[in-house]
Design an enzyme around this catalytic site. Sequence first.
Site, mmCIF file in Angstrom:
data_model
loop_
_atom_site.group_PDB
_atom_site.id
_atom_site.type_symbol
_atom_site.label_atom_id
_atom_site.label_comp_id
_atom_site.label_asym_id
_atom_site.label_seq_id
_atom_site.Cartn_x
_atom_site.Cartn_y
_atom_site.Cartn_z
ATOM 1 N N GLY A 87 -27.878 -3.448 -8.230
ATOM 2 C CA GLY A 87 -27.100 -3.997 -9.329
ATOM 3 C C GLY A 87 -26.138 -2.948 -9.839
ATOM 4 C CB CYS A 114 -30.089 0.312 -4.972
ATOM 5 S SG CYS A 114 -28.831 1.397 -5.642
ATOM 6 C CE1 TYR A 115 -30.138 -1.547 -13.256
ATOM 7 C CE2 TYR A 115 -31.555 -3.388 -12.647
ATOM 8 C CZ TYR A 115 -30.949 -2.621 -13.614
ATOM 9 O OH TYR A 115 -31.137 -2.918 -14.947
ATOM 10 C CG HIS A 201 -27.702 -0.823 -0.578
ATOM 11 N ND1 HIS A 201 -27.909 -1.908 -1.395
ATOM 12 C CD2 HIS A 201 -27.260 0.176 -1.388
ATOM 13 C CE1 HIS A 201 -27.597 -1.590 -2.637
ATOM 14 N NE2 HIS A 201 -27.198 -0.329 -2.657
ATOM 15 C CD GLU A 203 -29.017 -4.426 1.020
ATOM 16 O OE1 GLU A 203 -30.046 -3.785 1.309
ATOM 17 O OE2 GLU A 203 -28.410 -4.278 -0.066
ATOM 18 C CG ASP A 259 -19.628 -26.041 6.772
ATOM 19 O OD1 ASP A 259 -20.127 -25.327 7.655
ATOM 20 O OD2 ASP A 259 -19.029 -25.581 5.789
ATOM 21 C CE LYS A 407 -18.552 -21.971 8.030
ATOM 22 N NZ LYS A 407 -17.920 -23.066 7.273
#
Length: 551
Positions: A87, A114-115, A201, A203, A259, A407
């Site tokens: 954050g 992190c945060y 991070h 990710e 989509d 997506k």
Amino acid sequence: MTSSPTAAARTEGEAAPTVPTQVESGTAQRPGLAREMVAILDFGSQYSELIARRIRETRVYSEVLSYQTPIAEIRHLAPKGIILSGGPNSVYEAYAPQCDPALWELGIPILGVCYGMQLMVQQLGGVVGRAERAEYGKASLFINDPTDLFTNVEDGTTMWMSHADSVLRMPEGFELLAHTENTPCAAIAHHSRHLYGVQFHPEVVHSRGGMALLRNFVYHICGCEPEWTTAAFIEEAIREVRARVGDKRVLLALSGGVDSSTLAFLLHRAIGDNLTCMFIDQGFMRKNEPERLVKLFKEQFHIPVAYVDATERFIVRLEGVSDPEQKRKIIGDEFIRVFESESLRLGPFDYLAQGTLYPDIIESAGENIDPKTGERVAVKIKSHHNVGGLPENLRFKLVEPLKRLFKDEVRQVGRALGLPEEIVQRQPFPGPGLAIRVLGELTKDKVDILREADFILRQEVNRSGRYNDYWQSFAVLLPVKTVGVMGDRRTYAYALALRFVTSEDGMTADWARVPYDLLEQIANRIVNEVPGINRVVLDITSKPPGTIEWE
Ligand code: XMP
């Protein structure tokens, strides 16, 4: 992504309409086959969604929840693991977002990123403060404890850092798992309480050992099984649609993008002829696309499509209009009118199918807390707008079977259902189509000129084998005439801009470094083959500060 055709709708994705509905709640319920899930508590990081996507890549279902989600609701959801996102705040600021301390007592494994880690440390009695040296970018991670969270993560691996605060003292019972040169506490754990924290991070793509770490967390620490698969999703979605819709009729506005096409395949499999696909041609599609789409669906997929030729209606209202917002508004209004009359003609329908995706319904993400005032500031512009104004009698109930998917997951589902690559990998195309790529005053002639240029561009990009390298590649007709010379003749014709961008999600973008040969080939052919254009220029603006489309 489904997006609205209204004035204000500058959203990523394709052209399917969004229509007002009796919205149904129930975001908490999860797809039936995904018995297990990992919850991401979002503290305003730009990466919260990315964490959820990464977890799903491990075939474990994951959802993003607001950090304010009441503990009772979390208990009810019974996630097998919880990840606290990063954050933008500092945990020691007066209005820094907090979590309910009862979280630590749930007995559910928690990974703070992190945060999220700093919050864990602060609430459990450790100390967080300004780092001696802030760390941004790649850092080598040295592992103190190679078991558990770091099983199969190489010592010295690269992890991506972005912090100015650090853990200065761990809470009682915590142990050090890893450090970097500048960050003594880069990863920590309280093993018996299953609490973990990482300063980096895992990710982001630059974190080389990130996926291995996340896999360790979901499989070994949370005990999840890899059960979130495309096949399981399809089976469950079909079952749910059948249970919900029964033998009622469903209307789907097809745009030709991934989509709405995936949705058509899924629904057709679920309810067969009770699905009606409608394609409204507003006259601003790319060359040959309406014909191709209808033919593909009818002849190859055996899904009937009601083709609505509304080209005259649109151009009559748009001829001579030059204001971009005005163009969008007219297109939006006209779309609703056509939609209304055609759905009455083809109907009645009980349900409207919409290709809403997961990023459209995440409500918690993107809220930022102003540390001075404590006020929430929106940092993410909502990409999804509903269209107001459909009459009461046209209020449909909604079917949105893709609303839990990202997506890339939609693409996988489309592929698994047999959707051809030409649709699965199709670049986004805006709802208002070529109309917003003819700058300035709109005329049918200009749209036709642009359509020819766009066709050549597409042909050459396809031929080069680079179509999938670009998020979007397209042409924009400028309202500027310039002097040229062809043979011995002086010409005075329009200039055309080429726009090639790379992007992850359309929110930010970079101009693509297109090979000169390809640019040359496109420019030569356009100037030679498209009467009305005698000059081609290249747009090298990133987003921000530019936008992808010019209008
Ligand atoms: P901008 O131009 O805002 O575009 O950087 C971001 C993404 O959104 C697409 N776009 C639209 N899509 N209706 C849509 O369905 C629209 O009105 C619209 N305007 C922009 C654009 O192509 C890009 O992918």
